[in-house]
Design an enzyme around this catalytic site. Structure first.
Site, short mmCIF file in Angstrom:
data_model
loop_
_atom_site.label_atom_id
_atom_site.label_comp_id
_atom_site.label_asym_id
_atom_site.label_seq_id
_atom_site.Cartn_x
_atom_site.Cartn_y
_atom_site.Cartn_z
CG ASN A 1 -8.61 -1.16 12.07
OD1 ASN A 1 -7.44 -1.60 11.53
ND2 ASN A 1 -9.06 -0.17 11.83
CG ASP B 1 0.17 -0.17 2.52
OD1 ASP B 1 1.12 -0.05 2.91
OD2 ASP B 1 -1.26 -0.32 3.31
CD GLU C 1 -9.26 1.42 8.15
OE1 GLU C 1 -8.65 -0.06 9.23
OE2 GLU C 1 -8.23 2.17 8.03
CG HIS D 1 -5.32 -1.60 9.10
ND1 HIS D 1 -5.99 -0.81 9.25
CD2 HIS D 1 -4.35 -2.11 8.66
CE1 HIS D 1 -4.32 -0.86 9.87
NE2 HIS D 1 -3.74 -1.38 9.81
#
Ligand code: F6R
Length: 243
Positions: free
Chosen positions: A136, A67, A143, A138
């Site tokens: 979380n 990313d 997400e 990810h």
């Protein structure tokens, strides 16, 4: 799914680096999917050391990073392009032309994501994909969501991710709000997956992702369906795993 629990961060980094080194030894022109973030820094340090002492050769290795922040120029020290050069590429004999990070400066999100996805496909996919784990759940910048995103796409970062990453910027306002990321489908196509996580702060999500229900609300949980996943975690991150 294989889980390797290590004593501490150093040991986690060494074991993860050994798995990557074995991949490079087995297939010198392999495609490595790489991650940024704090977790893999020690892994990259070991790889650099092993290159320096002559045990590793990156001359034919090709890399694709997960990313990149949208809008950050490559020379910004918070860009993932910069991170990869600073932590790995500048210190080993990899051919710059064989390294790839999504181009966050391309304002045309659709074109950039399509280009990146096609590039990974033209390489035949990742032989080994290294992943860190967000608090979380990810992976890359995928997400928690209602569904799993398949291919490379542009995402709006969640507030919690911006909060977690603001430590690297002057303030939360300076953290880019969007990123280009491989999709869950792009990640799942990798032949092997290596997840690294360390510290008490990751204990809950490690347990949830790998022993909880598979749901796009916890993107990493999809890895339970991948046929070749190795998870290398230190004792602190493993502390909430079922015994
Ligand atoms: C980085 C990435 C992220 C990180 C994750 C964990 O390229 O895609 O998913 O792996 O945010 O970050 P750290 O390692 O800083 O806890």
């Amino acid at each position: 799914m294989r889980i390797i629990v290590t004593k501490d961060y150093e040991d986690m980094s060494k074991k993860a680096a050994a798995i990557i080194a074995a991949q490079v030894a087995e297939k010198p022109d392999c495609v490595l999917g790489l991650a940024t973030g704090s977790t893999p820094i020690g892994t990259y340090k070991n790889l650099v050391e092993w290159y320096e002492n002559g045990s590793l050769d990156f001359s034919q290795v090709r890399t694709v990073n997960l990313d990149e922040y949208r809008g950050l120029p490559r020379d910004n020290d918070q860009s993932y392009y910069y991170f990869m050069h600073d932590n790995l590429f500048n210190h080993v004999n990899i051919d710059e032309a064989n390294t790839n990070v999504p181009d966050g400066t391309n304002p045309d999100a659709d074109a950039e994501c399509a280009r990146y996805e096609a590039l990974i496909a033209s390489y035949g996919g990742q032989d080994l994909q290294l992943l860190g784990l967000g608090h979380n759940g990810h992976i890359g910048f995928n997400e928690p969501a209602q569904e799993f995103d398949k291919t490379t796409h542009c995402v709006d970062l969640q507030e919690s991710t911006i909060e977690a990453n603001k430590r690297f910027f002057a303030s939360a306002d300076d953290v880019p709000k969007q990123a280009y990321t491989m999709g869950i489908g792009t990640i799942m196509k990798a032949k092997k997956i290596l997840v690294v996580a360390n510290g008490e702060g990751k204990a809950d999500i490690v347990a949830k992702a790998f022993f909880g229900p598979v749901t796009p609300e916890v993107p990493a949980s999809i890895l339970q369906f991948h046929p070749n996943v190795t998870i290398v975690v230190d004792e602190a991150a493993a502390s909430k795993l079922p015994r």
